[in-house]
Design a protein around this motif. Sequence first.
Motif, PDB file in Angstrom:
ATOM      1  N   THR A 299      -8.173  13.103   4.620  1.00 36.76           N
ATOM      2  CA  THR A 299      -7.933  11.739   5.057  1.00 36.76           C
ATOM      3  C   THR A 299      -7.478  11.766   6.514  1.00 36.76           C
ATOM      4  O   THR A 299      -7.026  12.798   7.006  1.00 36.76           O
TER       5      THR A 299
ATOM      6  N   LEU B  26       0.847  -1.179   0.000  1.00 34.64           N
ATOM      7  CA  LEU B  26       0.000   0.000   0.000  1.00 34.64           C
ATOM      8  C   LEU B  26       0.888   1.235   0.000  1.00 34.64           C
ATOM      9  O   LEU B  26       1.809   1.350   0.818  1.00 34.64           O
ATOM     10  N   TYR B  27       0.621   2.149  -0.936  1.00 30.69           N
ATOM     11  CA  TYR B  27       1.303   3.438  -0.984  1.00 30.69           C
ATOM     12  C   TYR B  27       0.244   4.520  -0.951  1.00 30.69           C
ATOM     13  O   TYR B  27      -0.573   4.631  -1.859  1.00 30.69           O
ATOM     14  N   VAL B  28       0.245   5.299   0.090  1.00 32.61           N
ATOM     15  CA  VAL B  28      -0.638   6.452   0.220  1.00 32.61           C
ATOM     16  C   VAL B  28       0.092   7.632  -0.404  1.00 32.61           C
ATOM     17  O   VAL B  28       1.284   7.811  -0.158  1.00 32.61           O
ATOM     18  N   ASN B  29      -0.589   8.416  -1.221  1.00 24.20           N
ATOM     19  CA  ASN B  29       0.030   9.571  -1.882  1.00 24.20           C
ATOM     20  C   ASN B  29      -0.526  10.855  -1.276  1.00 24.20           C
ATOM     21  O   ASN B  29      -1.741  11.045  -1.238  1.00 24.20           O
ATOM     22  N   LEU B  30       0.367  11.724  -0.819  1.00 23.99           N
ATOM     23  CA  LEU B  30      -0.038  12.985  -0.214  1.00 23.99           C
ATOM     24  C   LEU B  30       0.644  14.150  -0.922  1.00 23.99           C
ATOM     25  O   LEU B  30       1.862  14.116  -1.126  1.00 23.99           O
TER      26      LEU B  30
ATOM     27  N   TRP C 226      -2.681  12.972  11.219  1.00 23.70           N
ATOM     28  CA  TRP C 226      -2.127  11.700  11.614  1.00 23.70           C
ATOM     29  C   TRP C 226      -2.610  11.353  13.014  1.00 23.70           C
ATOM     30  O   TRP C 226      -2.686  12.225  13.874  1.00 23.70           O
TER      31      TRP C 226
ATOM     32  N   THR D  71       4.326  -0.986   3.211  1.00 24.77           N
ATOM     33  CA  THR D  71       3.534   0.231   3.253  1.00 24.77           C
ATOM     34  C   THR D  71       4.436   1.454   3.182  1.00 24.77           C
ATOM     35  O   THR D  71       5.430   1.537   3.906  1.00 24.77           O
TER      36      THR D  71
ATOM     37  N   HIS E 289      -1.987  17.491   6.868  1.00 22.81           N
ATOM     38  CA  HIS E 289      -2.485  16.116   6.844  1.00 22.81           C
ATOM     39  C   HIS E 289      -2.600  15.619   8.279  1.00 22.81           C
ATOM     40  O   HIS E 289      -1.678  15.790   9.071  1.00 22.81           O
TER      41      HIS E 289
ATOM     42  N   LEU F  51      -4.856   9.495   8.785  1.00 16.91           N
ATOM     43  CA  LEU F  51      -3.831   8.465   8.686  1.00 16.91           C
ATOM     44  C   LEU F  51      -3.517   7.959  10.086  1.00 16.91           C
ATOM     45  O   LEU F  51      -3.097   8.737  10.942  1.00 16.91           O
TER      46      LEU F  51
ATOM     47  N   VAL G 177       4.373   5.982   2.283  1.00 20.54           N
ATOM     48  CA  VAL G 177       3.637   7.210   2.013  1.00 20.54           C
ATOM     49  C   VAL G 177       4.463   8.008   1.018  1.00 20.54           C
ATOM     50  O   VAL G 177       5.608   8.371   1.298  1.00 20.54           O
TER      51      VAL G 177
END
Length: 128
Positions: free
Chosen positions: A73, A5-9, A122, A46, A120, A75, A48
């Motif tokens: 989002t 999983l790669y979350v893009n921010l 967290w 994982t 963002h 996180l 980001v």
Amino acid sequence: MPRNLYVNLPVKDLARSVDFFEALEFSFNPKFTDENAACLIINERTGVMLLAENFFAGFTNKPIADARASTETLLALSLDSRADVEAFMARALAAGATPTIESKDYGFMVQHGFADPDGHQWEVFWMD
């Protein structure tokens, strides 16, 4: 087979974001890091992707959300102990994070939250 999983921010200042997360003791995958992006390693499956806003814009036809003005989002990052949650929060605040929620202790779980320099959100938590 486990999936990655790669979350893009999107980030306004990539160098500032890298400095912030290095202060939180994260490392970056150099294979996926350049002047447009940096791959923050969460664990072996994982990551980001911190993407400069102009680069991020090339992956979507929608406007980029201003994470300081609206929630895009949440996180959540698990840690190994109650003490780790508080130590992580202390490092985040010292590096320039803004607290978003007060520490909550449910007995079986402790959680705390912050916003990074781009807004963002967290959450760091420990759960028994």
